[in-house]
Design a protein around this motif. Sequence first.
Motif, PDB file in Angstrom:
ATOM      1  N   ASP A   1     -15.163  58.171  30.141  1.00 46.01           N
ATOM      2  CA  ASP A   1     -15.884  57.661  28.977  1.00 46.01           C
ATOM      3  C   ASP A   1     -15.515  56.201  28.726  1.00 46.01           C
ATOM      4  N   ALA A   2     -14.219  55.900  28.811  1.00 50.75           N
ATOM      5  CA  ALA A   2     -13.759  54.525  28.604  1.00 50.75           C
ATOM      6  C   ALA A   2     -14.268  53.602  29.700  1.00 50.75           C
ATOM      7  N   LEU A   3     -14.208  54.058  30.946  1.00 54.05           N
ATOM      8  CA  LEU A   3     -14.656  53.234  32.071  1.00 54.05           C
ATOM      9  C   LEU A   3     -16.156  52.960  31.983  1.00 54.05           C
ATOM     10  N   ALA A   4     -16.907  53.925  31.440  1.00 51.08           N
ATOM     11  CA  ALA A   4     -18.350  53.753  31.295  1.00 51.08           C
ATOM     12  C   ALA A   4     -18.699  52.833  30.130  1.00 51.08           C
ATOM     13  N   GLY A   5     -17.683  52.408  29.378  1.00 46.93           N
ATOM     14  CA  GLY A   5     -17.907  51.493  28.272  1.00 46.93           C
ATOM     15  C   GLY A   5     -18.190  52.164  26.952  1.00 46.93           C
TER      16      GLY A   5
ATOM     17  N   PHE B   1      -3.086  54.126  32.284  1.00 51.93           N
ATOM     18  CA  PHE B   1      -2.217  54.281  33.450  1.00 51.93           C
ATOM     19  C   PHE B   1      -2.988  54.318  34.762  1.00 51.93           C
ATOM     20  N   VAL B   2      -4.074  55.075  34.812  1.00 50.91           N
ATOM     21  CA  VAL B   2      -4.761  55.256  36.097  1.00 50.91           C
ATOM     22  C   VAL B   2      -5.370  53.953  36.615  1.00 50.91           C
ATOM     23  N   PRO B   3      -6.118  53.177  35.800  1.00 51.57           N
ATOM     24  CA  PRO B   3      -6.598  51.891  36.319  1.00 51.57           C
ATOM     25  C   PRO B   3      -5.461  50.970  36.740  1.00 51.57           C
ATOM     26  N   ALA B   4      -4.365  50.973  35.975  1.00 51.29           N
ATOM     27  CA  ALA B   4      -3.226  50.132  36.340  1.00 51.29           C
ATOM     28  C   ALA B   4      -2.597  50.604  37.652  1.00 51.29           C
TER      29      ALA B   4
ATOM     30  N   LEU C   1     -14.565  51.422  38.519  1.00 53.09           N
ATOM     31  CA  LEU C   1     -13.352  51.444  39.336  1.00 53.09           C
ATOM     32  C   LEU C   1     -13.534  50.635  40.618  1.00 53.09           C
ATOM     33  N   ARG C   2     -14.737  50.633  41.177  1.00 50.83           N
ATOM     34  CA  ARG C   2     -14.995  49.812  42.372  1.00 50.83           C
ATOM     35  C   ARG C   2     -14.841  48.329  42.049  1.00 50.83           C
ATOM     36  N   ARG C   3     -15.315  47.921  40.884  1.00 46.23           N
ATOM     37  CA  ARG C   3     -15.150  46.521  40.479  1.00 46.23           C
ATOM     38  C   ARG C   3     -13.687  46.213  40.186  1.00 46.23           C
TER      39      ARG C   3
END
Length: 245
Positions: free
Chosen positions: A195-199, A94-97, A125-127
């Motif tokens: 954790d997910a955003l960091a891959g 939800f948050v990235p969307a 998030l910047r990308r």
Amino acid sequence: GNIVASQRNILGLPVCDLGWADTFAFAEEVASMPFGQSVIAFLTAENGNRMMRDADYRAVLERQIVLPDGAGMDLASRLFHGRSFPANLSGTAFVPALLTYLVRPMRVALIGGDEAMLMQAAEALRRHAPWHEILPIADGAFDPAQSDSVMERVRAARADILLVSMGSPAQEKWIDRHVGPGHARLVFSLGPLFDALAGNTPPAPAVIRRLRLGWLYRLMTEPSRLPRLKARIGFAYHVLRYKLS
């Protein structure tokens, strides 16, 4: 204070029953307000179990806006209300969307994870949404006695949105105790988003999320998550007991 959205009762806790589009519009309205603050938490089966044994945690969630996260919420909604929730609004999706949805540039502050994870999440998030200003404030290893100092940094950053990822129930309780209207208009307490955003924890494929089978995908790809499956069984027990009481 929190703006009230359409809700359903799940184990005695009001949980929002908006679809994706309405939740985006709701969050945009809150984030764009010139004053006030709304805090959003996500109710998973694990968090549902926690609130059944932790009265303080339940009281905190009652003061926040709660979104449904996972198949367990649909099970409860079907049993209590005869229908599933309109959407599975997991925080990691939800948050990235939402940041994609928000056209107006926002200042987004981040607290949580370890130092490397925090910086990797901020860069991701910047990308993902380069028109927003992403502001890593502090990792989750700070001394609790420094909480007010950390929040002064958020205030100085003039954040519109604050993302906190410190694990439940600690993050919800910490937000309730230390985050106030002068810090950000919209605050999220999140699970493994950083954790997910960091891959480290790639999101489940879109088709799996649409089928609301993220829990099965995680169990198959990460057998160490078996205790979480047990948590879902425990949640089903609480739901059935509540229904029959």
